[in-house]
Design a protein around this motif. Structure first.
Motif, short mmCIF file in Angstrom:
data_model
loop_
_atom_site.label_atom_id
_atom_site.label_comp_id
_atom_site.label_asym_id
_atom_site.label_seq_id
_atom_site.Cartn_x
_atom_site.Cartn_y
_atom_site.Cartn_z
N TYR A 264 4.37 -85.46 38.82
CA TYR A 264 4.06 -84.03 38.73
C TYR A 264 5.33 -83.21 38.49
N PRO A 265 5.58 -82.81 37.24
CA PRO A 265 6.68 -81.88 37.01
C PRO A 265 6.35 -80.54 37.67
N SER A 266 7.28 -80.02 38.44
CA SER A 266 7.07 -78.72 39.07
C SER A 266 8.28 -77.83 38.79
N PHE A 267 8.10 -76.54 39.01
CA PHE A 267 9.18 -75.61 38.70
C PHE A 267 9.17 -74.45 39.66
N GLU A 268 10.32 -73.80 39.73
CA GLU A 268 10.50 -72.59 40.53
C GLU A 268 11.03 -71.50 39.61
N LEU B 261 10.27 -61.01 40.50
CA LEU B 261 10.82 -59.68 40.77
C LEU B 261 12.01 -59.67 41.72
N GLY B 262 12.63 -60.82 41.91
CA GLY B 262 13.76 -60.90 42.81
C GLY B 262 13.38 -60.87 44.28
N ILE B 263 12.07 -60.83 44.57
CA ILE B 263 11.64 -60.75 45.97
C ILE B 263 11.08 -62.07 46.50
N SER B 264 10.71 -62.97 45.61
CA SER B 264 10.24 -64.28 46.03
C SER B 264 10.39 -65.27 44.89
N VAL B 265 10.14 -66.53 45.19
CA VAL B 265 10.20 -67.59 44.19
C VAL B 265 8.79 -68.15 44.03
N TRP B 266 8.29 -68.11 42.79
CA TRP B 266 6.98 -68.69 42.51
C TRP B 266 7.17 -70.15 42.13
N ARG B 267 6.26 -70.98 42.63
CA ARG B 267 6.31 -72.40 42.33
C ARG B 267 5.03 -72.82 41.63
N GLY B 268 5.18 -73.63 40.61
CA GLY B 268 4.02 -74.15 39.89
C GLY B 268 4.26 -75.60 39.53
N LYS B 269 3.19 -76.26 39.12
CA LYS B 269 3.33 -77.65 38.68
C LYS B 269 2.34 -77.92 37.56
N PHE B 270 2.58 -79.00 36.86
CA PHE B 270 1.67 -79.48 35.83
C PHE B 270 1.01 -80.74 36.38
N THR B 271 -0.31 -80.81 36.31
CA THR B 271 -1.03 -81.90 36.96
C THR B 271 -1.41 -83.04 36.01
N LYS B 272 -1.09 -82.93 34.72
CA LYS B 272 -1.41 -83.99 33.76
C LYS B 272 -0.17 -84.33 32.94
N THR C 26 21.06 -98.98 29.63
CA THR C 26 20.56 -98.09 28.60
C THR C 26 19.09 -97.80 28.86
N GLY C 27 18.57 -96.83 28.14
CA GLY C 27 17.16 -96.53 28.27
C GLY C 27 16.78 -95.28 27.53
N ALA C 28 15.47 -94.98 27.57
CA ALA C 28 14.94 -93.80 26.91
C ALA C 28 13.71 -93.35 27.68
N VAL C 29 13.38 -92.07 27.52
CA VAL C 29 12.25 -91.48 28.21
C VAL C 29 11.44 -90.69 27.19
N ASP C 30 10.11 -90.83 27.24
CA ASP C 30 9.23 -90.10 26.34
C ASP C 30 8.07 -89.57 27.18
N ILE C 31 8.10 -88.27 27.50
CA ILE C 31 7.13 -87.67 28.41
C ILE C 31 6.36 -86.56 27.69
N THR C 32 5.05 -86.53 27.91
CA THR C 32 4.20 -85.45 27.39
C THR C 32 3.48 -84.79 28.56
N ILE C 33 3.58 -83.48 28.64
CA ILE C 33 2.95 -82.70 29.70
C ILE C 33 1.84 -81.87 29.07
N ASP C 34 0.66 -81.91 29.66
CA ASP C 34 -0.45 -81.07 29.22
C ASP C 34 -0.21 -79.67 29.78
N ALA C 35 0.16 -78.73 28.91
CA ALA C 35 0.51 -77.37 29.35
C ALA C 35 -0.68 -76.67 30.00
#
Length: 188
Positions: free
Chosen positions: A31-35, A39-50, A63-72
């Protein structure tokens, strides 16, 4: 015949060769999530569930590679009205840009442990370099699937305005903190 030296050389090269393993993202544990500023008064948090994708990892050659797709459209703030608004053209514009992708081109190691992924994030049709810092990484035999699973916690910071997500600026600061909990099962 001189086959013995040739066979010995081939065996030596093959024994030392490193092979990348492919791991499929486990969507129920990733689950990618973000902050983001509100308005400078709080931090909103959300995530992507797919989320879907693969990780290719060659620990022997580091070595390695990453290929990720997130359903917006799987965006979830835990607030229905905010979810609706964030999916519009004002923000994520999910109708025109249904996916967000991350293409990690290089995995950096500290000893035997991956510590960063250098890659490109594409959001709203804009692609920019984003480096993920890996704070935790571990692989085990999965007790239910009976095959290797690897997990990691990764973070990054970027400016949403670099991708054209300008809603509310300057009242809302453009800096975003991204956190990703990821688990991936070794492919058959």
């Amino acid at each position: 015949m001189h086959l013995k030296p040739i066979i010995a050389a081939v065996l030596a090269v093959t024994a030392g060769a490193a092979f990348a393993q492919t791991y499929n993202i486990e969507p129920n544990h990733t689950y990618p999530s973000f902050e983001a500023d509100h308005l400078g008064i709080s931090v909103w948090r959300g995530k992507f569930t797919k989320t879907s994708g693969t990780v290719k990892l060659d620990r022997a050659s580091k070595t390695g590679a990453v290929d990720i797709t997130i359903d917006a459209n799987s965006l979830d703030f835990g607030h229905a009205k905010m979810n609706e608004h964030a999916k519009t053209k004002d923000m994520f514009n999910v109708e025109q840009f249904p996916t967000i992708t991350y293409k990690g081109k290089a995995i950096k190691f500290n000893g035997d442990t991956p510590v960063a992924v250098e890659g490109d994030l594409t959001m709203l049709g804009v692609t920019k370099p984003v480096t993920l810092a890996i704070s935790k990484f571990k692989c085990i035999e999965h007790p239910m699937f009976k095959r290797e699973v690897c997990g990691a916690d990764a973070t990054a910071e970027f400016k949403r305005t670099d991708f054209g997500l300008n809603y509310g600026t300057p009242r809302f600061a453009p800096e975003v903190k991204l956190s990703i909990q990821v688990e991936a099962l070794k492919a058959d």
